[in-house]
Design a protein around this motif. Structure first.
Motif, short mmCIF file in Angstrom:
data_model
loop_
_atom_site.label_atom_id
_atom_site.label_comp_id
_atom_site.label_asym_id
_atom_site.label_seq_id
_atom_site.Cartn_x
_atom_site.Cartn_y
_atom_site.Cartn_z
N UNK A 147 0.61 -1.20 -0.07
CA UNK A 147 -0.01 -0.04 0.07
C UNK A 147 0.83 1.24 0.01
N UNK A 161 -3.71 -0.48 -6.75
CA UNK A 161 -4.63 -1.19 -5.46
C UNK A 161 -4.67 0.03 -4.29
N UNK A 192 -6.52 11.27 1.47
CA UNK A 192 -7.74 10.85 1.66
C UNK A 192 -8.60 12.04 2.04
N UNK A 248 -14.16 -5.24 -5.72
CA UNK A 248 -13.78 -4.49 -4.34
C UNK A 248 -14.81 -3.36 -3.57
N UNK A 292 -8.02 1.48 -3.00
CA UNK A 292 -8.47 1.38 -1.64
C UNK A 292 -8.90 2.78 -1.00
N UNK A 293 -8.14 3.80 -1.40
CA UNK A 293 -8.33 5.13 -0.94
C UNK A 293 -9.75 5.84 -1.34
N UNK A 302 0.83 5.24 0.40
CA UNK A 302 -0.31 6.42 1.05
C UNK A 302 -0.77 7.38 -0.07
N UNK A 303 -1.73 7.81 -0.27
CA UNK A 303 -2.41 8.60 -0.95
C UNK A 303 -3.33 9.69 -0.21
N UNK A 308 -12.58 3.44 0.10
CA UNK A 308 -12.92 3.83 1.56
C UNK A 308 -13.75 5.06 1.75
N UNK A 364 -13.88 -2.20 6.77
CA UNK A 364 -14.10 -2.20 5.15
C UNK A 364 -12.72 -1.78 4.62
N UNK A 418 -3.73 0.11 6.93
CA UNK A 418 -2.91 0.99 7.05
C UNK A 418 -3.81 2.44 6.79
N UNK A 419 -4.88 2.40 5.94
CA UNK A 419 -5.73 3.27 5.88
C UNK A 419 -6.31 3.74 7.31
#
Lengths: 371, 214
Positions: free
Chosen positions: A229, A266, A234, A303, A270-271, A231-232, A274, B31, B35-36
């Motif tokens: 992962x 990925x 959010x 996802x 994910x970011x 970090x980007x 979420x 969900x 890490x997030x």
């Protein structure tokens, strides 16, 4: 052949194509005979890259749902090019829809079209086709809001009654629920849509859409092979979302060349997902609705579906994903919403049927919704 | 002992070093990946603690922070002995109510003049202690911003809170709040914010209010 009240200026855009369509199509011969009494609505969807035609009866049975998408050779959707594509295929798609439904044009009782929101040239092309048909067949015309249509067809296709809807596509990112006569927006994007974010990232990475594999799916495939992962940013602001910073950061890391593309896809997913799930969960908690509906092109992502499933289970609400043929832009959804609106006395005179490029979901009265 | 469970965090009443404390714990979300989840929870915990501190600097009482645990996303803070404004507002005499509402308005003004947005101004997030001071709690949705829009939304939320829990007295209370607010921020800024509130109410989202007032 047009009535006197038709404003010719409104129809100017694609007059030639439509003239050819009406004059050349074989079905003009059948105009005089009304075959039966079933009420049918024809819906034309043309807000962006898709030109879709749907035929539905008033019971909600889909008789035909034909779509023709504009696939650019390079880059994204150029509004003018997309509109040219629509004008070129309009006649063919409409004819195909009638053939698939095995009905005549004179069986149509209402014409519905996507009046907005969307790209101007595309909307105008679809509207021109709809106006011409309505005028020629002498049936009422109904202007439909594209976002309302997505929710309504989702409800029809899945059987949910009063959901919190997450509508995610290349052009829209909206969390909404019905309250006091309208679909209210609980959260939305402040800049670009989530689908746009994923698409632009994919193009920057040199991915190309192939037949049956849109860019979003290409990102999804790569993301499943991601391991680390990265970090980007959010960015959820209150109930609203922002994706432009995420895209910029993603592209910057991509250009650095230090990270595997799989890992970036990925992380990006994910970011972004979420963020969507967080806002959707808050809308669920706030509205206390018992159904959750996922629709739009990005809704096909496994996802995202999984994340929403988790919050649906935690809040003990039933959860539905709209089937792909109705989740993507399509004519059937416009036809169905046209039927609902028409049954509640909504129609629009041709000379007032201007397209509405920035028509908001919450500006539309939905008297047909009974909660 | 769990006393409140929100969408994002749970509030516990605990014993800590011999005194009653409040522990606010941000819940992990299944969900999102670890890490997030970790980053968001610790960021928001830190951010909230900072806001509690900034509010004090602005002259608004908030609970004293005893400990911030970023690894577990916990804030341990003072337990305020007193009653929620929500519970007493309806029972006060009109004069007391007027004074209390004006006082609340002044406190909001002090926050806004320092660009602190509370984000969840309701009468249940204000505690009246024995000395007659009001303590603002729960800055979980707060932020620092110069935007007029957010200040308008903040006060609009206050109005809605009055309308939903103190229906009969909502109008006079909110008027008094604005009165106290104007005293602190000045006519010019108050006017801008009040216009903003009107604009917010005119939007589609609050159609029922538009009907009521029109």
């Amino acid at each position: 052949m047009f009535g006197k009240r038709v404003n010719v200026r409104v129809l100017k855009t694609n007059w030639k194509e439509l003239n050819l369509l009406i004059v050349n199509s074989s079905w003009t011969l059948n105009l005089m005979k009304k075959s039966n009494s079933t009420k049918i609505c024809l819906g034309i969807e043309a807000t962006a890259d898709d030109f879709g035609v749907g035929l539905l009866d008033f019971e909600g049975n889909v008789l035909a749902n034909v779509n023709n998408a504009f696939i650019p050779e390079t880059g994204g959707i150029h509004p003018r090019e997309a509109a040219r594509h629509h004008a070129k295929v309009a006649g063919r798609v409409i004819t195909e829809a009638f053939q698939a439904a095995k009905i005549d044009p004179c069986d149509v009782t209402v014409i519905a079209f996507s009046q907005g929101p969307g790209l101007g040239p595309c909307l105008r092309t679809g509207a021109t086709a709809a106006r011409a048909l309505a005028s020629y067949l002498n049936v009422p015309l109904v202007g439909v809001n594209h976002c309302v249509a997505h929710i309504e067809i989702g409800k029809l296709a899945t059987g949910v009654k009063d959901p919190v809807t997450l509508y995610v596509s290349g052009g829209n990112t909206i969390v909404s629920a019905f309250d006091a006569g309208r679909y209210r927006i609980f959260g939305e994007t402040l800049d670009i849509a989530v689908g746009n974010c994923l698409d632009v990232f994919a193009r920057e990475a040199g991915l190309r859409p192939r037949d049956g594999v849109p860019l979003g799916a290409a990102v999804e495939n790569l993301a499943t092979k991601g391991e680390t992962f990265v970090h980007l940013p959010y960015s959820v602001k209150g109930m609203d979302l922002s994706f432009s910073g995420l895209l910029t950061a993603g592209v910057r890391l991509l250009k650095k060349g230090k990270y595997r593309l799989e890992d970036l896809c990925f992380s990006l997913q994910e970011v972004a997902f979420s963020m969507l799930t967080e806002v959707t969960e808050r809308a669920l908690a706030h509205t206390e609705k018992t159904e959750l509906l996922l629709t739009g092109g990005v809704g096909a992502n496994k996802r995202l579906q999984m994340m929403l499933k988790i919050i649906a289970d935690e809040h003990d609400v039933s959860y539905c994903v709209v089937p792909k043929q109705y989740a993507l832009d399509n004519g059937a959804m416009i036809a169905w919403t046209g039927i609902l609106a028409h049954e509640h006395g909504t129609s629009i005179p041709i000379e007032k049927s201007f397209v509405r490029l920035k028509w908001r979901l919450e500006d539309v009265d939905a008297p047909w919704v009974k909660v | 002992m769990l006393i409140k469970r929100g969408a994002e965090a749970s509030i516990f009443l605990e014993e800590w070093q011999g005194q009653k404390v409040i522990m606010k714990h941000r819940l992990p979300k299944k969900y999102r990946i670890r890490q997030i989840d970790q980053k968001i929870r610790s960021y928001r915990t830190l951010h909230e603690s900072q806001l509690l501190h900034y509010a004090k600097e602005a002259g608004v009482s908030t609970p004293i922070i005893y400990m911030v645990d970023l690894a577990d996303s916990n804030i341990i803070m003072e337990f305020i002995e007193g009653t929620q404004v929500k519970q007493i507002l309806n029972d006060l005499s009109p004069e007391e109510r007027q004074n209390l509402s004006e006082y609340i308005g002044e406190l909001i003004g002090r926050l806004h003049i320092r660009n602190i947005i509370h984000g969840d101004l309701t009468t249940s997030n204000m505690v009246l202690n024995r000395n007659g001071n009001i303590i603002f709690v729960d800055f979980g949705l707060g932020e620092i911003s110069v935007e007029l829009e957010l200040k308008g939304v903040d006060l609009h939320l206050m109005k809605r809170a009055f309308q939903s829990t103190h229906f009969c007295i909502a109008e006079e209370c909110f008027k008094a709040v604005l009165c106290g607010y104007t005293e602190i921020v000045g006519q010019k800024m108050a006017k801008k914010v009040i216009n903003k509130i009107r604009e917010i109410e005119g939007r589609g989202r609050y159609i029922s209010e538009r009907k009521r007032s029109g």
